[in-house]
Design a protein around this motif. Sequence first.
Motif, PDB file in Angstrom:
ATOM      1  N   ARG A 148       0.830  -1.210   0.000  1.00 19.52           N
ATOM      2  CA  ARG A 148       0.000   0.000   0.000  1.00 19.52           C
ATOM      3  C   ARG A 148       0.865   1.262   0.000  1.00 19.52           C
ATOM      4  N   ARG A 149       1.984   1.200   0.724  1.00 14.17           N
ATOM      5  CA  ARG A 149       2.906   2.346   0.731  1.00 14.17           C
ATOM      6  C   ARG A 149       3.491   2.549  -0.659  1.00 14.17           C
ATOM      7  N   TYR A 209       2.189   1.636  -3.444  1.00 14.68           N
ATOM      8  CA  TYR A 209       1.064   2.074  -4.269  1.00 14.68           C
ATOM      9  C   TYR A 209       0.904   3.596  -4.173  1.00 14.68           C
ATOM     10  N   ARG A 210       0.909   4.098  -2.947  1.00 15.03           N
ATOM     11  CA  ARG A 210       0.765   5.550  -2.747  1.00 15.03           C
ATOM     12  C   ARG A 210       1.954   6.301  -3.349  1.00 15.03           C
ATOM     13  N   GLU A 211       3.166   5.764  -3.136  1.00  9.42           N
ATOM     14  CA  GLU A 211       4.367   6.411  -3.661  1.00  9.42           C
ATOM     15  C   GLU A 211       4.371   6.468  -5.186  1.00  9.42           C
ATOM     16  N   GLY A 258       1.828   7.094  -6.971  1.00 11.32           N
ATOM     17  CA  GLY A 258       0.693   7.907  -7.400  1.00 11.32           C
ATOM     18  C   GLY A 258      -0.552   7.076  -7.627  1.00 11.32           C
ATOM     19  N   ASN A 259      -0.818   6.137  -6.698  1.00  9.74           N
ATOM     20  CA  ASN A 259      -1.966   5.229  -6.762  1.00  9.74           C
ATOM     21  C   ASN A 259      -1.939   4.340  -8.005  1.00  9.74           C
ATOM     22  N   THR A 316      -4.176  -3.295  -4.035  1.00  7.85           N
ATOM     23  CA  THR A 316      -3.329  -2.483  -4.892  1.00  7.85           C
ATOM     24  C   THR A 316      -3.241  -3.038  -6.311  1.00  7.85           C
TER      25      THR A 316
END
Length: 82
Positions: free
Chosen positions: A34-35, A37-39, A41-42, A78
């Motif tokens: 998830r981290r 994924y966020r890094e 830009g989704n 993700t």
Amino acid sequence: MMTTITLKNYSKMKKLLSKSEIDLKRTELKEHLRRLYRERGNKQPRTIDIQNDSGGPDYATYIKYFGSWQNALKESGTDKDN
């Protein structure tokens, strides 16, 4: 009062502990995805992202705990780009 632990009870406790350890590890791995994924830009993490993330778990660890890379992505939520 002293409790006697029989071999059968010990085996049950060990299995429960092992299951909780596996659940904890799977939770940590999902959070890592998830981290990433966020890094990104989704966007869905790629195996190269795992390789480039120094200090993080490796690809083989995801296979060990989820059976496949796709299963790991699905269970962590993700597997789709937003």
